[in-house]
Design a protein around this motif. Structure first.
Motif, mmCIF file in Angstrom:
data_model
loop_
_atom_site.group_PDB
_atom_site.id
_atom_site.type_symbol
_atom_site.label_atom_id
_atom_site.label_comp_id
_atom_site.label_asym_id
_atom_site.label_seq_id
_atom_site.Cartn_x
_atom_site.Cartn_y
_atom_site.Cartn_z
ATOM 1 N N ILE A 80 0.855 -1.180 0.000
ATOM 2 C CA ILE A 80 0.000 0.000 0.000
ATOM 3 C C ILE A 80 0.891 1.231 0.000
ATOM 4 C CG2 ILE A 80 -0.263 -0.032 2.523
ATOM 5 C CD1 ILE A 80 -3.090 1.163 2.086
ATOM 6 N N GLU A 81 0.529 2.220 -0.821
ATOM 7 C CA GLU A 81 1.286 3.458 -0.884
ATOM 8 C C GLU A 81 0.346 4.626 -1.107
ATOM 9 O OE1 GLU A 81 3.620 4.078 -4.537
ATOM 10 O OE2 GLU A 81 2.806 2.166 -5.244
ATOM 11 N N VAL A 82 0.820 5.815 -0.809
ATOM 12 C CA VAL A 82 0.041 7.047 -0.953
ATOM 13 C C VAL A 82 0.705 7.905 -2.017
ATOM 14 C CG1 VAL A 82 -0.817 9.113 0.220
ATOM 15 C CG2 VAL A 82 -0.643 6.937 1.478
ATOM 16 N N ARG A 83 -0.090 8.346 -2.995
ATOM 17 C CA ARG A 83 0.447 9.157 -4.083
ATOM 18 C C ARG A 83 -0.469 10.340 -4.369
ATOM 19 N NH1 ARG A 83 4.400 6.303 -7.118
ATOM 20 N NH2 ARG A 83 4.707 8.318 -8.152
ATOM 21 N N GLY A 84 0.132 11.430 -4.784
ATOM 22 C CA GLY A 84 -0.653 12.576 -5.230
ATOM 23 C C GLY A 84 -1.075 12.385 -6.671
ATOM 24 N N HIS A 85 -2.322 12.741 -6.969
ATOM 25 C CA HIS A 85 -2.787 12.691 -8.359
ATOM 26 C C HIS A 85 -3.857 13.755 -8.576
ATOM 27 C CE1 HIS A 85 -4.064 11.524 -12.288
ATOM 28 N NE2 HIS A 85 -5.297 11.290 -11.867
ATOM 29 N N GLU A 86 -3.614 14.618 -9.537
ATOM 30 C CA GLU A 86 -4.617 15.594 -9.952
ATOM 31 C C GLU A 86 -5.364 15.005 -11.138
ATOM 32 O OE1 GLU A 86 -4.956 20.248 -11.487
ATOM 33 O OE2 GLU A 86 -3.034 19.440 -10.778
ATOM 34 N N ASN A 113 1.698 3.864 -14.464
ATOM 35 C CA ASN A 113 0.568 3.053 -13.993
ATOM 36 C C ASN A 113 -0.614 3.031 -14.956
ATOM 37 O OD1 ASN A 113 1.118 2.105 -11.034
ATOM 38 N ND2 ASN A 113 1.911 4.198 -11.149
ATOM 39 N N LYS A 114 -0.382 3.267 -16.219
ATOM 40 C CA LYS A 114 -1.466 3.190 -17.190
ATOM 41 C C LYS A 114 -2.027 1.765 -17.235
ATOM 42 C CE LYS A 114 -2.769 4.243 -21.937
ATOM 43 N NZ LYS A 114 -2.326 4.704 -23.273
ATOM 44 N N SER A 115 -3.346 1.662 -17.117
ATOM 45 C CA SER A 115 -4.066 0.377 -17.162
ATOM 46 C C SER A 115 -3.579 -0.607 -16.096
ATOM 47 C CB SER A 115 -3.926 -0.264 -18.549
ATOM 48 O OG SER A 115 -4.404 0.604 -19.557
ATOM 49 N N LEU A 130 -2.185 13.270 -16.842
ATOM 50 C CA LEU A 130 -1.807 11.907 -17.198
ATOM 51 C C LEU A 130 -0.418 11.803 -17.802
ATOM 52 C CD1 LEU A 130 -5.243 10.952 -18.760
ATOM 53 C CD2 LEU A 130 -4.476 10.633 -16.391
ATOM 54 N N ASP A 131 0.373 12.857 -17.649
ATOM 55 C CA ASP A 131 1.725 12.846 -18.222
ATOM 56 C C ASP A 131 2.813 12.949 -17.172
ATOM 57 O OD1 ASP A 131 1.241 15.445 -17.464
ATOM 58 O OD2 ASP A 131 1.690 16.348 -19.423
ATOM 59 N N ASP A 132 2.454 12.823 -15.883
ATOM 60 C CA ASP A 132 3.485 12.832 -14.850
ATOM 61 C C ASP A 132 3.992 11.402 -14.620
ATOM 62 O OD1 ASP A 132 1.472 11.602 -13.412
ATOM 63 O OD2 ASP A 132 1.216 13.233 -11.964
ATOM 64 N N GLY A 133 4.979 11.268 -13.761
ATOM 65 C CA GLY A 133 5.612 9.963 -13.551
ATOM 66 C C GLY A 133 4.650 8.911 -13.066
ATOM 67 N N PHE A 134 3.799 9.242 -12.102
ATOM 68 C CA PHE A 134 2.872 8.258 -11.545
ATOM 69 C C PHE A 134 1.913 7.756 -12.613
ATOM 70 C CE2 PHE A 134 -1.379 7.560 -9.609
ATOM 71 C CZ PHE A 134 -1.092 6.361 -8.969
ATOM 72 N N ALA A 135 1.343 8.673 -13.406
ATOM 73 C CA ALA A 135 0.383 8.267 -14.428
ATOM 74 C C ALA A 135 1.043 7.421 -15.518
ATOM 75 C CB ALA A 135 -0.274 9.501 -15.042
ATOM 76 N N GLY A 193 -15.094 15.502 -16.532
ATOM 77 C CA GLY A 193 -14.296 14.977 -17.634
ATOM 78 C C GLY A 193 -12.918 14.548 -17.190
ATOM 79 N N SER A 194 -12.275 15.367 -16.373
ATOM 80 C CA SER A 194 -10.937 15.029 -15.876
ATOM 81 C C SER A 194 -10.972 13.754 -15.051
ATOM 82 C CB SER A 194 -10.376 16.187 -15.038
ATOM 83 O OG SER A 194 -10.180 17.341 -15.833
#
Length: 281
Positions: free
Chosen positions: A157-163, A175-177, A167-172, A195-196
């Motif tokens: 389990i981990e905690v990540r920031g996501h706006e 982790n696509k799909s 979809l172009d940052d490191g996390f996105a 939409g976002s």
């Protein structure tokens, strides 16, 4: 009732807090749909895993406070309840789970405790919000790892920031799909973000995965119904597989986009529940 699972370790003696907690007695048709604040921790009493202790963030700045991540909403409680019931439809054991707009992180915590192989708990990248979620993970998951029984079987389990929609940052990109389940609890009250949010769900959801979306009607049906618009969902790569309404007592009814003028007190008791998947063709 759904809210029976919510308890407070140190009940407030302030008159306004006592009044607020007594509204259900004074007005039996009313229900509390948001719980706690930065000074008022919460215990979610799981029938499966016992007490889950939650603190709430103290967002800094007006913009961060408008996210309302400093409350626990009934949608998160219902989503946790569904996962605790498990079964073929709501089981998460062995899956990878992403919670977006997590607030306290209750959904992600329950997913991890229910046997998810990997859980990522995410919210808007405001450090005070993410740090509070990390604290909740530490007290409810990390401390169980060394214990006998369920502790040794807990997944990552981990905690990540996501706006949403970014979809172009490191996390996105990494982790696509990547997730078989995406959890969304009470994130639909901002129509300009629909939409976002849909694009983030589609981006992270695996081809065979499902997104579980639960939201309360407390801000009005008209603000949230556009999220489920068929054409808009398809444009963002999603379809609604199932959708219905459920109240705090467990009664269910069909989803309706417009019920006319709804009584505010009655409206607070109801939530919409939907299962989304990726569109094909």
């Amino acid at each position: 009732m759904l809210t029976d699972k919510i308890h407070f370790p140190n009940p407030s003696t302030e008159p306004e807090d006592i009044l607020s907690s007594s509204l259900g007695v004074i007005f039996p048709d009313d229900i509390t749909n948001q719980h706690g604040d930065s000074l008022t921790p919460i215990i979610y009493l799981s029938p499966v895993h016992g007490a889950i202790h939650l603190t709430l963030a103290d967002p800094q700045g007006e913009d961060n406070r408008r996210l309302f991540s400093h409350f626990l909403w009934n949608a998160a409680v219902l989503l946790a309840e569904y996962m605790e019931e498990g079964g073929e439809e709501w089981g998460v054991a062995g899956t990878s789970v992403l919670e977006v707009g997590a607030g306290t992180g209750l959904g992600g915590l329950v997913a991890c405790l229910r046997g998810a192989r990997r859980t990522v708990v995410s919210d808007y990248p405001a450090e005070e919000v993410l740090e509070n979620i990390r604290t909740n993970v530490e007290r409810n998951v990390t401390v169980r790892r060394g214990k006998e029984g369920e502790g040794k079987a807990l997944g990552e389990i981990e905690v990540r920031g996501h706006e949403w929609g970014v979809l172009d940052d490191g996390f996105a990109v990494e982790n696509k799909s990547a997730f078989g389940r995406v959890l969304v609890a009470d994130c639909l009250w901002m129509p300009w973000q629909h939409g976002s949010l849909r694009r983030s769900i589609c981006w992270f959801l695996s081809e065979e995965g499902r997104a579980w979306v639960v939201a309360g009607f407390h801000t009005g049906r008209e603000k949230m119904r556009g999220f489920f618009d068929e054409a808009a969902c398809r444009e963002d790569g999603l379809v609604v597989e199932k959708i219905w309404e459920r109240n705090a007592d467990g009664a269910e009814r069909a989803w309706v986009e417009d019920r006319g003028i709804e009584d505010v007190t009655e409206r607070k008791r109801w939530l919409v529940v939907a299962v989304l998947k990726k569109a094909t063709g």
